[in-house]
Design a protein around this motif. Sequence first.
Motif, PDB file in Angstrom:
ATOM      1  N   LEU A  18       5.613  11.969  -1.872  1.00  0.00           N
ATOM      2  CA  LEU A  18       3.781  11.118  -1.476  1.00  0.00           C
ATOM      3  C   LEU A  18       3.076  12.647  -0.681  1.00  0.00           C
ATOM      4  CD1 LEU A  18       5.099   9.388   1.014  1.00  0.00           C
ATOM      5  CD2 LEU A  18       3.469   8.469  -0.772  1.00  0.00           C
ATOM      6  N   ILE A  23      -0.882  13.061   0.022  1.00  0.00           N
ATOM      7  CA  ILE A  23      -0.791  12.110   1.443  1.00  0.00           C
ATOM      8  C   ILE A  23       0.552  12.802   2.147  1.00  0.00           C
ATOM      9  CG2 ILE A  23       0.108  10.092   2.111  1.00  0.00           C
ATOM     10  CD1 ILE A  23      -0.149   8.514  -0.813  1.00  0.00           C
ATOM     11  N   GLY A  54      -4.242   6.500   6.051  1.00  0.00           N
ATOM     12  CA  GLY A  54      -3.140   6.416   5.176  1.00  0.00           C
ATOM     13  C   GLY A  54      -2.001   7.753   5.252  1.00  0.00           C
ATOM     14  N   SER A  55      -2.321   8.815   5.900  1.00  0.00           N
ATOM     15  CA  SER A  55      -0.842   9.843   6.579  1.00  0.00           C
ATOM     16  C   SER A  55      -0.215   8.568   6.793  1.00  0.00           C
ATOM     17  CB  SER A  55      -1.261  10.353   7.522  1.00  0.00           C
ATOM     18  OG  SER A  55      -2.299  11.402   6.627  1.00  0.00           O
ATOM     19  N   HIS A  81      -2.522   4.160   9.987  1.00  0.00           N
ATOM     20  CA  HIS A  81      -1.919   5.528   9.687  1.00  0.00           C
ATOM     21  C   HIS A  81      -0.493   4.305   8.899  1.00  0.00           C
ATOM     22  CE1 HIS A  81      -4.346   7.495  10.968  1.00  0.00           C
ATOM     23  NE2 HIS A  81      -4.038   7.906  10.267  1.00  0.00           N
TER      24      HIS A  81
END
Length: 105
Positions: A18, A23, A54-55, A81
Amino acid sequence: MFSDEWTQKEFLENKKALESKGIKVLLIDTILSPINGADTTLYNPYELAKEPEGSVFVFYCDTGKATLNRLDEYKKKFPKHHCISLRGGRGYWRENMTVFDDARA
């Protein structure tokens, strides 16, 4: 998209994959006990909410049970998240475990 729990191996593999896509993946300490050999972030909802949308937040406790039980709470608190519990928690973490790129072609 993501399961509710990751093993240490899944965490290490997914973090590498990721983060190569931009990310952010954070290992979140909910028990004020950092894991030796791991880059951990102290649970602070105010600061965590500032992380990029989006973490991925991977929460851990001593056994993984408390963070799994509170996962819905974390998901409500951080709707932008991805929230995951570390299976086995701090107790199952192996300091010497590493993940290598698959060099087989």
